[in-house]
Design an enzyme around this catalytic site. Structure first.
Site, PDB file in Angstrom:
ATOM      1  N   CYS A  39       0.925  -1.210  -0.153  1.00 32.81           N
ATOM      2  CA  CYS A  39      -0.287   0.144  -0.109  1.00 32.81           C
ATOM      3  C   CYS A  39       1.038   1.482   0.021  1.00 32.81           C
ATOM      4  CB  CYS A  39      -0.605   0.000   1.251  1.00 32.81           C
ATOM      5  SG  CYS A  39      -0.081  -0.231   2.911  1.00 32.81           S
TER       6      CYS A  39
ATOM      7  N   GLU B 165       0.457   0.813  15.820  1.00 34.80           N
ATOM      8  CA  GLU B 165      -0.193   1.875  15.373  1.00 34.80           C
ATOM      9  C   GLU B 165      -1.167   1.975  16.975  1.00 34.80           C
ATOM     10  OE1 GLU B 165      -2.521   1.007  11.995  1.00 34.80           O
ATOM     11  OE2 GLU B 165      -4.005   2.053  12.566  1.00 34.80           O
TER      12      GLU B 165
ATOM     13  N   THR C 206      -6.514   1.267  11.385  1.00 34.89           N
ATOM     14  CA  THR C 206      -6.464   1.686   9.990  1.00 34.89           C
ATOM     15  C   THR C 206      -5.966   0.587   9.478  1.00 34.89           C
ATOM     16  OG1 THR C 206      -4.307   1.889  10.370  1.00 34.89           O
ATOM     17  CG2 THR C 206      -5.279   3.475  10.012  1.00 34.89           C
TER      18      THR C 206
ATOM     19  N   CYS D  86      -8.543   2.858   6.251  1.00 32.88           N
ATOM     20  CA  CYS D  86      -7.580   3.723   5.268  1.00 32.88           C
ATOM     21  C   CYS D  86      -7.797   2.509   4.548  1.00 32.88           C
ATOM     22  CB  CYS D  86      -5.626   3.143   5.432  1.00 32.88           C
ATOM     23  SG  CYS D  86      -5.299   1.628   5.451  1.00 32.88           S
TER      24      CYS D  86
ATOM     25  N   SER E 263       0.529  -9.602  10.904  1.00 30.87           N
ATOM     26  CA  SER E 263       0.039  -8.478   9.647  1.00 30.87           C
ATOM     27  C   SER E 263      -1.497  -8.525  10.381  1.00 30.87           C
ATOM     28  CB  SER E 263       0.262  -8.744   9.060  1.00 30.87           C
ATOM     29  OG  SER E 263      -1.278  -7.799   7.742  1.00 30.87           O
ATOM     30  N   SER E 264      -1.691  -7.190  10.308  1.00 35.76           N
ATOM     31  CA  SER E 264      -3.543  -6.887  11.314  1.00 35.76           C
ATOM     32  C   SER E 264      -4.234  -6.662  10.377  1.00 35.76           C
ATOM     33  CB  SER E 264      -3.836  -5.536  11.832  1.00 35.76           C
ATOM     34  OG  SER E 264      -4.745  -5.172  11.917  1.00 35.76           O
TER      35      SER E 264
ATOM     36  N   SER F 145       1.507  -5.088   3.729  1.00 35.52           N
ATOM     37  CA  SER F 145       2.807  -5.370   3.580  1.00 35.52           C
ATOM     38  C   SER F 145       3.217  -7.112   2.754  1.00 35.52           C
ATOM     39  CB  SER F 145       3.125  -5.174   5.004  1.00 35.52           C
ATOM     40  OG  SER F 145       2.566  -6.182   5.609  1.00 35.52           O
TER      41      SER F 145
HETATM   42  S1  SF4 Z   1      -2.694  -0.404   5.399  1.00 34.27           S
HETATM   43 FE1  SF4 Z   1      -1.057   0.892   6.905  1.00 34.27          FE
HETATM   44  S2  SF4 Z   1       0.465   1.486   5.904  1.00 34.27           S
HETATM   45 FE2  SF4 Z   1      -0.769   1.085   3.924  1.00 34.27          FE
HETATM   46  S3  SF4 Z   1      -2.263   2.615   3.581  1.00 34.27           S
HETATM   47 FE3  SF4 Z   1      -3.167   1.733   4.797  1.00 34.27          FE
HETATM   48  S4  SF4 Z   1      -2.930   2.883   6.929  1.00 34.27           S
HETATM   49 FE4  SF4 Z   1      -1.197   3.065   5.604  1.00 34.27          FE
END
Ligand code: SF4
Length: 436
Positions: free
Chosen positions: A81, A206, A272, A313, A342-343, A405
């Site tokens: 991302c 976070e 997020t 997000c 990883s959430s 990620s």
């Molecule tokens: S997953 Fe986390 S690092 Fe990726 S855009 Fe969303 S807030 Fe940002």
């Protein structure tokens, strides 16, 4: 410090967010330099093709890779991302531009084992583990050291510690702007004298960072799920003794929190990467609790409840929507690739496993053979070996996605590995031809 040479390629997969309310127009334009070894020719071709055919990102249906005996349905959106690419670009550039300097990461750069291992190989050292346990004492740092703040951001306490040592934190701060957006939303809610309820995983970097920033402006409490939201509601309505709150929400409320005073006006923000449906359900639930408790109407709801949008997000929304669309396919199994801590990846797994057998792997190497797969059960936090995961069907239908990620190269290797089990399958090039 060992510096491996690599070539940069330009990423072009960032597009305008599908969440029009997000004011980060720069997300539409920015391109990042990310090491080429994270890229995949196959996935880049697929993403480019989809982008050209769907410029407005309205189509969330998966891409069918028809190898013949095995059909792989690849989610419309997955992989690196905005925040992850930004963090990776800064981290690798910092290493390249600072030979001879000690470079530290506060904790994992992002929740992907390969990316973190690569940074370690480049000489980067970790100051803390993902739960905030110190691995290298902060006292050993000097003002000449570089400390990278990860995409999740960090707490005000840690920022202060580093600044006191004389370390320049702004230059190497990779905090994602979408995380900062949550902090800004919290500040806006705090300004109107609401207590901030954070829906997030209390131990996640976070959420710890968001809690710290929120608590600097207003009383704050973290709830990790609906069960905790329901328990909090019992304190809001006075059905539970206020004294028990401090035990039950130990480490999840801000200093000086007063149950009688601080649950009278509330607003909700989220980590997020939470599951969109959970976040919506918790906000709706707490809103209703406040309406019932204070006999509120539409007109005076804002006296007690800050009625705002969620702070998930764009990547979380796009990836979860893509998985929901992919799940319309009558498939036999799903493989989700991503770091086990990883959430956002775990929520993609959660969506898939409601409907079909789902295998959560952090590397293509976990696909041991056509018969066996080593995969992670995030409920029990254990890796399991399963036999017979690829059913003998023709064609076998498989859903594939990855977290925000996860490098695309890992997804490519998963696809090649699975297709490679079928002797009569088409080649990757032939499948790509079909997409043109
Ligand atoms: S997953 Fe986390 S690092 Fe990726 S855009 Fe969303 S807030 Fe940002």
């Amino acid at each position: 410090m060992k510096i491996r040479k690599y070539t940069y390629v330009l990423s072009t997969h960032l597009q305008k967010s599908s969440q029009s309310a997000i004011p980060f127009i720069f997300a539409a334009m920015k391109q990042f330099d990310v090491p080429v070894f994270y890229r995949s020719a196959l996935i880049s071709a697929i993403k480019k093709n989809r982008k050209e055919k769907d410029k407005l990102k309205k189509d969330f249906t998966p891409t069918l890779l028809d190898f013949g005996p095995v059909q792989i349905y690849l989610a419309r959106h997955f992989g690196f991302c905005y925040g992850v690419e930004n963090a990776i670009e800064i981290a690798f550039k910092t290493v390249q531009e600072n030979p001879g300097k000690r470079i530290f990461l506060l904790s994992e750069m992002i929740h992907n084992p390969q990316v973190n291992a690569d940074l370690v190989e480049y000489g980067v050292q970790f100051l803390q583990d993902t739960r905030g346990k110190e691995l290298i004492p902060f006292e050993s740092l000097t003002k000449d050291d570089i400390v990278l703040i990860p995409a999740f951001g960090t707490t005000l306490d840690i920022e202060e510690k580093l600044t006191t040592i004389g370390i320049a934190i702004e230059k190497y701060n990779t905090t994602c702007p979408f995380v900062e957006k949550v902090w800004n939303r919290s500040a806006a809610i705090a300004k109107k004298n609401y207590t901030i309820i954070i829906h997030g995983k209390p131990s996640h970097e976070e959420t710890r960072a968001t809690f710290s920033h929120a608590a600097a402006n207003a009383p704050a409490v973290v709830v990790k799920d609906m069960k905790e939201a329901q328990r909090l509601a019992l304190y809001i309505t006075g059905q539970l003794n206020a004294d028990d709150f401090y035990k039950e929400f130990h480490n999840q409320y801000s200093r000086g929190f007063d149950v009688a005073r601080d649950l009278e006006r509330i607003g909700v923000v989220n980590q997020t990467t939470m599951l969109a449906s959970d976040t919506q359900a918790i906000a709706d639930y707490l809103k209703q609790v406040m309406i019932d408790r204070h006999q509120l109407s539409k007109e005076n709801l804002s006296d007690r409840f800050a009625d705002t949008r969620d702070t998930l997000c764009y990547a979380t929304n796009d990836n979860q929507t893509s998985v929901s669309a992919m799940l319309q396919t009558d498939a036999d199994l799903a493989i989700v690739v991503g770091g086990y801590n990883s959430s956002n990846t775990s929520h993609l797994v959660e969506l898939c496993e409601e409907l079909l057998p789902t295998y959560y792997i952090n590397s293509p190497d976990k696909i041991i053979s056509q018969k066996e797969i080593l995969h992670f059960n995030f409920h029990t936090q254990q890796e399991l070996l399963t036999s017979g995961y690829l059913l003998s069907k023709n064609p076998l239908k498989l859903l594939v996605t990855s977290g925000a990620s996860c490098p695309d190269i890992l997804v490519e290797k998963v696809i090649e590995r699975i297709a490679g089990f079928y002797g009569e399958a088409l080649s990757v090039d032939e499948v790509i031809q079909q997409l043109q």
